[in-house]
Design an enzyme around this catalytic site. Structure first.
Site, mmCIF file in Angstrom:
data_model
loop_
_atom_site.group_PDB
_atom_site.id
_atom_site.type_symbol
_atom_site.label_atom_id
_atom_site.label_comp_id
_atom_site.label_asym_id
_atom_site.label_seq_id
_atom_site.Cartn_x
_atom_site.Cartn_y
_atom_site.Cartn_z
ATOM 1 N N ARG A 67 -35.484 -22.810 -13.676
ATOM 2 C CA ARG A 67 -36.091 -24.100 -14.055
ATOM 3 C C ARG A 67 -37.317 -23.920 -14.944
ATOM 4 O O ARG A 67 -38.273 -24.697 -14.862
ATOM 5 C CB ARG A 67 -36.482 -24.934 -12.830
ATOM 6 C CG ARG A 67 -35.311 -25.434 -12.026
ATOM 7 C CD ARG A 67 -35.686 -26.663 -11.191
ATOM 8 N NE ARG A 67 -34.711 -26.845 -10.131
ATOM 9 C CZ ARG A 67 -34.975 -26.780 -8.832
ATOM 10 N NH1 ARG A 67 -36.216 -26.581 -8.425
ATOM 11 N NH2 ARG A 67 -34.037 -26.933 -7.938
ATOM 12 N N ARG A 92 -40.209 -29.842 -15.278
ATOM 13 C CA ARG A 92 -41.236 -30.872 -15.100
ATOM 14 C C ARG A 92 -42.644 -30.331 -14.934
ATOM 15 O O ARG A 92 -43.596 -31.091 -14.984
ATOM 16 C CB ARG A 92 -40.879 -31.726 -13.870
ATOM 17 C CG ARG A 92 -39.651 -32.583 -14.086
ATOM 18 C CD ARG A 92 -39.317 -33.399 -12.846
ATOM 19 N NE ARG A 92 -38.834 -32.565 -11.755
ATOM 20 C CZ ARG A 92 -38.486 -33.034 -10.557
ATOM 21 N NH1 ARG A 92 -38.584 -34.328 -10.314
ATOM 22 N NH2 ARG A 92 -38.050 -32.234 -9.617
ATOM 23 N N ARG A 98 -38.839 -35.688 -22.236
ATOM 24 C CA ARG A 98 -37.999 -36.443 -21.291
ATOM 25 C C ARG A 98 -38.260 -37.948 -21.448
ATOM 26 O O ARG A 98 -37.338 -38.763 -21.403
ATOM 27 C CB ARG A 98 -38.333 -35.958 -19.872
ATOM 28 C CG ARG A 98 -37.915 -36.872 -18.731
ATOM 29 C CD ARG A 98 -36.603 -36.503 -18.145
ATOM 30 N NE ARG A 98 -36.320 -37.156 -16.889
ATOM 31 C CZ ARG A 98 -36.258 -38.461 -16.683
ATOM 32 N NH1 ARG A 98 -36.535 -39.287 -17.677
ATOM 33 N NH2 ARG A 98 -35.944 -38.963 -15.508
ATOM 34 N N ASP A 124 -27.414 -29.170 -16.549
ATOM 35 C CA ASP A 124 -27.400 -29.419 -15.113
ATOM 36 C C ASP A 124 -26.086 -28.900 -14.550
ATOM 37 O O ASP A 124 -25.064 -28.964 -15.239
ATOM 38 C CB ASP A 124 -27.535 -30.925 -14.841
ATOM 39 C CG ASP A 124 -27.817 -31.185 -13.366
ATOM 40 O OD1 ASP A 124 -26.841 -31.350 -12.599
ATOM 41 O OD2 ASP A 124 -28.993 -31.207 -12.977
ATOM 42 N N TYR A 179 -21.543 -31.473 -3.694
ATOM 43 C CA TYR A 179 -21.962 -32.712 -4.360
ATOM 44 C C TYR A 179 -20.783 -33.672 -4.537
ATOM 45 O O TYR A 179 -20.934 -34.885 -4.405
ATOM 46 C CB TYR A 179 -22.559 -32.386 -5.730
ATOM 47 C CG TYR A 179 -23.953 -31.835 -5.684
ATOM 48 C CD1 TYR A 179 -25.058 -32.668 -5.507
ATOM 49 C CD2 TYR A 179 -24.193 -30.467 -5.829
ATOM 50 C CE1 TYR A 179 -26.352 -32.164 -5.475
ATOM 51 C CE2 TYR A 179 -25.487 -29.950 -5.804
ATOM 52 C CZ TYR A 179 -26.557 -30.801 -5.627
ATOM 53 O OH TYR A 179 -27.835 -30.304 -5.598
#
Length: 354
Positions: A28, A32, A41, A78, A155
């Site tokens: 990552r 963020r 973003r 992703d 998921y």
């Protein structure tokens, strides 16, 4: 596309070839914790808007490399792009993470699952890979990635993230044949997807088995590991005469490191719960190791970070075959200056081990 690599330390470490220092990148790393990522973003309008636009994906992939002297770039994408391409309808609910509009809840939906046409449904990913590779211009290698079949299945069946994996585990134990069908189709999709990334320019690939560690010993060896092994076996191993190494990362998988090494992968990613020196003793010269600083160490002061970096490096010990990384993704609350301290510490302190 033949941009000569100016820094191939990461690839050499994955193949256990001599290096001058221990290379590093972070899971990552485009994310963020960087203010520049948050700005892009906002311009993209949404997380999926970012993923599905090769210009934005390239921009955020490059951001950590422009800030830190990292030894690899990782495609910004992703893991859930694959189930999305299978028609499950991925969306992101504010503050709730990823969700699927059409999760796999009955036999009809499961049996209707098909391998997507990668070129049609995931063209935005391969376009991003090509564009990032061009933009990198040989600075460092580019890593492509996918989720593992078991992790993606979690998921797909749960319809989003889960605390207890009750739906997927119920299916697994009640209807193992249906579970294996999901895994089979997903495995074929992941092989095609990763190979498409390699064809587009990825120079190494990583399989994220983020939820494999929630399984029992026997369930892991039935429902996760064999499918990961099939992917490893199905990957393109060489392109234009250059080896394309692969990394398998099972979070919580330290118990099964011998089994993972036996898949034929080039490297194993370790979370922070496993001592990297013990892992090295177990796998010997079979595979390289990637990891495994606790991401929470980056909340500490730079001196403490330096001490913890030294612990990981000295535990691994002398010689090649180590790619320094965090034991999981970097927290969004990390101070970017602390990352700079870690990167500097790894590059400086690791030289004495080589």
């Amino acid at each position: 596309m033949n941009f000569k690599l100016k820094n191939d330390t990461f690839l050499r470490a994955l193949l256990r070839q001599p290096t001058e220092y221990t290379p590093l990148w972070m899971m990552r790393q485009a994310g963020r914790f960087l203010p520049e990522y948050r700005a892009t973003r906002a311009r993209a309008g949404s997380f999926l808007g970012l993923c599905k636009n090769p210009d934005f994906a390239t921009e955020v992939t490059m951001q950590p490399l422009d800030r830190y002297p990292l030894d690899a770039a990782i495609l910004f994408s992703d893991i859930l792009t694959v189930p999305d391409a299978m028609g499950l309808g991925l969306y992101f609910a504010d503050g709730e993470g990823p969700k699927f509009e059409r999760p796999l809840r009955d036999e009809a939906a499961i049996m209707a699952l098909q391998v997507p046409d990668i070129d049609k449904t995931l063209r935005y990913v391969t376009d991003a890979v090509s564009q990032i590779r061009k933009t990198l211009d040989g600075r460092v290698p580019l890593i492509g990635f996918s989720g593992s079949p078991f992790t993606l299945s979690c998921y797909m069946v749960e319809g989003g993230g889960s605390d207890d994996y009750a739906r997927v585990k119920t299916l697994m134990y009640n209807e193992p044949k249906l579970m294996h069908h999901i895994l089979e189709v997903t495995t074929q999709a992941v092989i095609a997807y990763l190979n498409a990334q390699i064809e587009a320019g990825a120079q190494a690939v990583m399989i994220f088995d983020s939820w494999g560690g929630v399984l029992s010993h026997s369930a892991y060896h039935e429902f996760s590991l064999p499918y990961t092994q099939r992917i490893v076996e199905g990957l393109i191993k060489e392109k234009d005469g250059v080896r394309i190494p692969n990394v398998v990362f099972t979070k919580g998988g330290g118990l099964w490191i011998d089994s993972i090494a036996a898949t034929g992968c080039d490297a194993i990613g370790l979370d922070w719960t496993m001592d990297i020196g013990v892992a090295r003793q177990k796998v010997g010269n079979k595979v390289a190791l990637q990891g495994n600083l606790d991401p929470a160490v980056l909340f500490a002061n730079p001196n403490a970070i330096r001490n913890e970096v030294e612990k990981v490096l000295s535990s691994y010990g002398y010689g090649s075959g180590h790619v320094f990384n965090l034991g999981h993704g970097i927290s969004q609350h990390t101070n970017p200056e602390h990352v700079a301290a870690m990167v500097a510490a790894v590059h400086e302190l690791s030289r004495k081990y080589h």
